[in-house]
Design an enzyme around this catalytic site. Structure first.
Site, PDB file in Angstrom:
ATOM      1  N   ASP A  12      16.196  26.130  56.832  1.00 56.32           N
ATOM      2  CA  ASP A  12      15.771  27.387  57.435  1.00 56.32           C
ATOM      3  C   ASP A  12      16.628  28.542  56.914  1.00 56.32           C
ATOM      4  OD1 ASP A  12      18.210  27.065  58.853  1.00 56.32           O
ATOM      5  OD2 ASP A  12      17.186  26.103  60.539  1.00 56.32           O
ATOM      6  N   SER A  13      16.828  29.570  57.717  1.00 58.56           N
ATOM      7  CA  SER A  13      17.585  30.738  57.263  1.00 58.56           C
ATOM      8  C   SER A  13      19.041  30.406  56.950  1.00 58.56           C
ATOM      9  CB  SER A  13      17.524  31.854  58.306  1.00 58.56           C
ATOM     10  OG  SER A  13      18.027  31.413  59.556  1.00 58.56           O
ATOM     11  N   ILE A  14      19.590  29.369  57.554  1.00 58.17           N
ATOM     12  CA  ILE A  14      20.965  28.982  57.227  1.00 58.17           C
ATOM     13  C   ILE A  14      21.046  28.588  55.754  1.00 58.17           C
ATOM     14  CG2 ILE A  14      22.811  27.326  57.707  1.00 58.17           C
ATOM     15  CD1 ILE A  14      21.840  27.302  60.637  1.00 58.17           C
TER      16      ILE A  14
END
Length: 185
Positions: A12-14
């Protein structure tokens, strides 16, 4: 020259935000420079259900390579572990099923691949509350998802990287999170 080993980062955004100066994907790229190709597929706002759906619908997310020379890090859970009334939430048992499916599909499409499931990190709720995407996330909820990721890894013969426990066992872990959720560079 032959094909180089691949390190696939799927999350994801991580994962998406890990490519900035001194981000973890940037550090991996430097560490494995001239040794392996780092392929990053980070999608802000995605959860394990969307990731599993993507893998079902497309074979072109990752280039085809030699599974015996491929390492894949699967890093979902931070969005799944949002509060149940938030649109990104995925129930913990469904999250585990999605991870199991992602591992199985990866092993089917690239026999010999090594898959690493990465737990979601803990949450610095105080810092995260200042953002409208806080979504009721908590270290306690993230911990439940980390435990489910461990079970999924064990069930599917994947490696488990428990950054949740590694971080919370440090007395001063909150500086590792830039905004309360995403890893600091």
């Amino acid at each position: 020259l032959g094909s180089r080993p691949q390190i696939l980062l799927f999350g994801d955004s991580i994962t998406e935000y890990s490519t900035g100066s001194f981000g973890w994907a940037t550090e991996l790229s430097q560490l494995f420079s001239r040794k392996a190709d780092i392929i990053i597929r980070g999608y802000s706002g995605y959860n394990s259900a969307i990731a599993w759906s993507m893998l079902q619908q497309s074979t072109g997310i990752f280039p085809h390579g030699d599974g015996d020379r491929t390492l894949m890090l699967v890093f979902f859970g931070a969005n799944d572990a949002a509060a149940p009334d938030y649109h990104m939430h995925v129930p913990v048992d469904e999250y585990g099923d999605n991870l199991r499916s992602i591992v199985r599909r990866s092993k089917e499409t690239m026999p010999g691949i090594t898959v690493v499931l990465v737990s979601p990190p803990p949450i610095d709720e105080e810092k995260l509350m200042q953002f409208d995407w806080y979504a009721g996330r908590s270290t306690e909820l993230a911990g439940a998802y980390a435990e489910e990721a461990a079970r999924a890894a064990q069930d599917e013969g994947a490696i488990f990287l428990d950054i949740h426990t590694l971080m919370v066992n440090k007395p001063d872990w909150k500086p590792f999170l830039s905004d309360g959720l995403h890893l600091s560079p």
